[in-house]
Design an enzyme around this catalytic site. Structure first.
Site, PDB file in Angstrom:
ATOM      1  N   PHE A 123       0.871  -1.175   0.000  1.00 19.31           N
ATOM      2  CA  PHE A 123       0.000   0.000   0.000  1.00 19.31           C
ATOM      3  C   PHE A 123       0.905   1.222   0.000  1.00 19.31           C
ATOM      4  CE2 PHE A 123      -2.157   3.188   2.712  1.00 19.31           C
ATOM      5  CZ  PHE A 123      -3.407   3.269   2.122  1.00 19.31           C
ATOM      6  N   LEU A 125       1.064   5.123   0.165  1.00 17.04           N
ATOM      7  CA  LEU A 125       0.500   6.457   0.409  1.00 17.04           C
ATOM      8  C   LEU A 125       1.631   7.441   0.723  1.00 17.04           C
ATOM      9  CD1 LEU A 125      -1.994   8.346   0.985  1.00 17.04           C
ATOM     10  CD2 LEU A 125      -1.906   7.521   3.347  1.00 17.04           C
ATOM     11  N   ALA A 130       5.306  13.611   2.370  1.00 11.53           N
ATOM     12  CA  ALA A 130       3.898  13.411   2.739  1.00 11.53           C
ATOM     13  C   ALA A 130       3.783  12.163   3.593  1.00 11.53           C
ATOM     14  CB  ALA A 130       3.019  13.286   1.490  1.00 11.53           C
ATOM     15  N   GLN A 336      13.492  -3.721  32.154  1.00  6.29           N
ATOM     16  CA  GLN A 336      13.862  -3.292  33.507  1.00  6.29           C
ATOM     17  C   GLN A 336      13.868  -4.492  34.461  1.00  6.29           C
ATOM     18  OE1 GLN A 336      14.912  -0.317  33.852  1.00  6.29           O
ATOM     19  NE2 GLN A 336      15.205  -0.206  36.058  1.00  6.29           N
ATOM     20  N   GLU A 363       1.135   3.698   9.932  1.00  5.42           N
ATOM     21  CA  GLU A 363      -0.344   3.737   9.794  1.00  5.42           C
ATOM     22  C   GLU A 363      -0.950   4.854  10.646  1.00  5.42           C
ATOM     23  OE1 GLU A 363      -2.466   0.252   8.989  1.00  5.42           O
ATOM     24  OE2 GLU A 363      -0.687  -0.837   8.324  1.00  5.42           O
ATOM     25  N   THR A 365       0.859   8.216  13.041  1.00  8.06           N
ATOM     26  CA  THR A 365       1.573   8.347  14.319  1.00  8.06           C
ATOM     27  C   THR A 365       0.562   8.485  15.459  1.00  8.06           C
ATOM     28  OG1 THR A 365       1.576  10.737  14.118  1.00  8.06           O
ATOM     29  CG2 THR A 365       3.505   9.584  13.210  1.00  8.06           C
TER      30      THR A 365
END
Ligand code: CAA
Length: 380
Positions: A123, A125, A130, A336, A363, A365
Site C-alpha cells: 500500500f 500512500l 507526505a 527493567q 499507519e 503516528t
C-alpha cells in the site's frame, strides 16, 4: 459489547498460536539479525487462509470476521511482529480496498491471488514529503488515451521489494486537492516501476521496507480502484481498518513482554528469593497486565464495530494509540525486570522494544490518532 468468542474464533486463535510457536518462532531470532524476509512462512500462512482472512470465499478469502483477524494478528505478532506486519498490510491495507471498491475483473485478477497468499500486496500512500500530511501528494498521473502516466516517489513501503501488486495513491487533478487523488492498482513488472533500497531498520527487521520510484509508468484506466478522485477516501477508510491490525500487532508485543517478564521474575533470584516475590516487581507485572487487558478491550471494541458495519474510525484510532503505547511501555518494563540481561540479545525483550516503537509511527503516528479521535469527538 459481547466478548463471548465463538467456537470458530477460538479455533482460529488457537491455529494462529500453534503456527506461530511451531513454524515462526524457530527462525525469528535469526531473521531479526539477518533481516531475511520470511518467504516460506508467508506462503504457508497463505495456504492456511491467514493472508486474506476477511475476504469472502468467492474471492479466495477465508470469509472470517474482524474479531478472528485481531485474535490471529495478536498470536502471530506475539511471536514475531515482522510476520505480523506483512500479514496485516496484505489483509487490511490491500485486500480490504480491493474487495470494497474493486470491479469483478479486478477482484478476479488481483484480489483472488492476494487473498489466497499466492501473491503479496503493498500500500503506497507516504512520500518523502507526505507522511502525516497525507493530502500533500506529489506523485502525479497524466492521462494519455486509455492510459495514465505515473511519476513520483513513494516511501516507507512495507512489503515493498517483495510485493507483486501495489495500491498507489496518485494526484490525478491537482486543482481538486485531496479530492483529485486516485488509487491505482500497479503491477511491479511494469516498465519504469523502480524498487528502491531496502531500509535498515531498528525493529521489525525481517519485514521489508523500501521506497518505490515511478518513472513514466503506464497504467491502464481499468486499473483505477473505485473511481478517479476517490483515492484519499479509499486510503483513509483503508487505514481505519489497518489501525485495528497494527493495534493487534502492538498487543502481541505487549503480551509477549508480560509473559517474558513473568517467566524471568520467577526464575531470577535476588536477596535469597525469586524477584517475583518483591513488591517492586509485582507492581510492574500488575500494571503490565492491566495494560494488556485494556488494549485488548479497545481492540475488540473497534473490531466489533467494524463487523457490525458501524463507524469505527475513532475506536480504531483509540485502539492503536493505546495499544502502541502499551507495547513500548511493557517492553521497557520487561527490560527493567530483566536488568542487564534485558539489554542483550540473549533474551527476547530487547527485540520487543525495537519492534514496539514502530507501532507508534506507522499507519498514522500517535499524534495523528489523537487528531482523528479529537475530530470525531468534536463533530456536531
Ligand atoms: N476515516 C475516514 N475519512 C477520513 C479520516 C478517517 N480516519 N480522516 C480523514 N478523513 C477524510 C475527512 O473526512 C475529509 O473528507 P471530507 O472532506 O470528504 O469530509 C478528508 O479525509 C480530508 O481530511 P481532513 O480535511 O481532515 O485533512 P487533513 O489534512 O486536515 O488531515 C489526516 C487528514 C487525518 C491528518 C490524514 O492525512 C491522516 O490520516 N494522516 C496520516 C496518514 C497515515 O496514516 N499514513 C500512514 C501511511 S501508510 C503505512 O504506514 C503503511 C505501511 O506500509 C505499514
Amino acid at each position: 459489547m459481547d466478548f463471548q468468542f465463538t467456537e470458530e474464533q477460538i479455533q482460529i486463535r488457537d491455529a494462529a498460536k500453534d503456527f506461530a510457536e511451531n513454524e515462526i518462532a524457530p527462525s525469528s531470532v535469526e531473521r531479526d539479525v539477518t533481516c531475511e524476509f520470511p518467504t516460506d512462512i508467508i506462503a504457508k500462512l497463505g495456504e492456511l487462509g491467514f493472508m486474506g482472512m476477511m475476504v469472502s470465499p468467492e474471492w479466495g478469502g477465508a470469509g472470517l470476521d474482524t474479531v478472528s483477524y485481531v485474535l490471529a494478528m495478536e498470536e502471530i505478532s506475539k511471536v514475531d511482529a515482522s510476520v505480523g506486519v506483512i500479514m496485516s498490510v496484505n489483509n487490511s491495507l490491500v485486500c480490504f480496498g480491493l474487495e470494497k471498491w474493486g470491479t469483478p475483473e479486478q477482484k478476479e485478477k488481483y484480489l483472488k491471488p492476494l487473498a489466497m497468499g499466492q501473491k503479496l500486496g503493498a500500500f503506497c500512500l507516504s512520500e518523502p514529503e507526505a507522511g502525516s500530511d497525507a493530502t500533500n501528494q506529489k506523485t502525479v498521473a497524466e492521462k494519455d488515451g486509455d492510459y495514465y502516466i505515473l511519476n513520483g516517489m513513494k516511501n516507507w513501503i512495507t512489503n515493498g521489494t517483495k510485493a507483486d501488486y501495489y495500491l498507489i495513491q496518485v494526484q490525478t487533478d491537482k486543482s481538486k486537492g485531496y479530492k483529485g487523488i486516485t488509487t491505482f492498482i500497479v503491477e511491479k513488472t511494469l516498465e519504469g516501476f523502480e524498487i528502491g533500497k531496502k531500509e535498515d531498520k531498528l525493529g521489525i527487521r525481517s519485514s521489508d521496507t523500501c521506497s518505490i520510484g515511478l518513472n513514466n509508468v503506464r497504467v491502464h484506466k481499468d486499473n483505477i480502484l473505485g473511481e478517479e478522485g476517490l483515492g484519499f477516501r479509499i486510503a483513509m477508510e483503508t487505514l481505519n481498518g489497518g489501525r485495528i491490525g497494527i493495534a493487534s500487532q502492538a498487543l502481541g508485543i505487549a503480551s509477549a513482554s508480560l509473559e517474558a517478564a513473568i517467566k524471568y521474575s520467577k526464575e531470577r533470584k535476588a536477596f535469597d528469593k525469586p524477584i517475583s516475590e518483591l513488591q517492586a516487581i509485582q507492581f510492574k507485572l500488575a500494571d503490565m497486565a492491566v495494560n494488556v487487558e485494556t488494549a485488548r478491550l479497545l481492540i475488540l471494541q473497534a473490531a466489533l464495530k467494524k463487523d457490525a458495519h458501524e463507524k469505527y474510525a475513532k475506536e480504531a484510532a483509540q485502539a492503536k494509540l493505546y495499544a502502541s503505547r502499551v507495547a513500548v511501555n511493557n517492553a521497557l518494563e520487561a527490560i527493567q525486570i530483566h536488568g542487564g540481561y534485558g539489554y542483550v540479545r540473549e533474551y527476547l525483550v530487547e527485540r520487543y522494544l525495537r519492534d514496539a516503537k514502530i507501532t507508534e509511527i506507522y499507519e498514522g503516528t500517535s499524534e495523528i490518532q489523537k487528531i482523528v479521535i479529537a475530530r470525531e469527538l468534536l463533530k456536531d
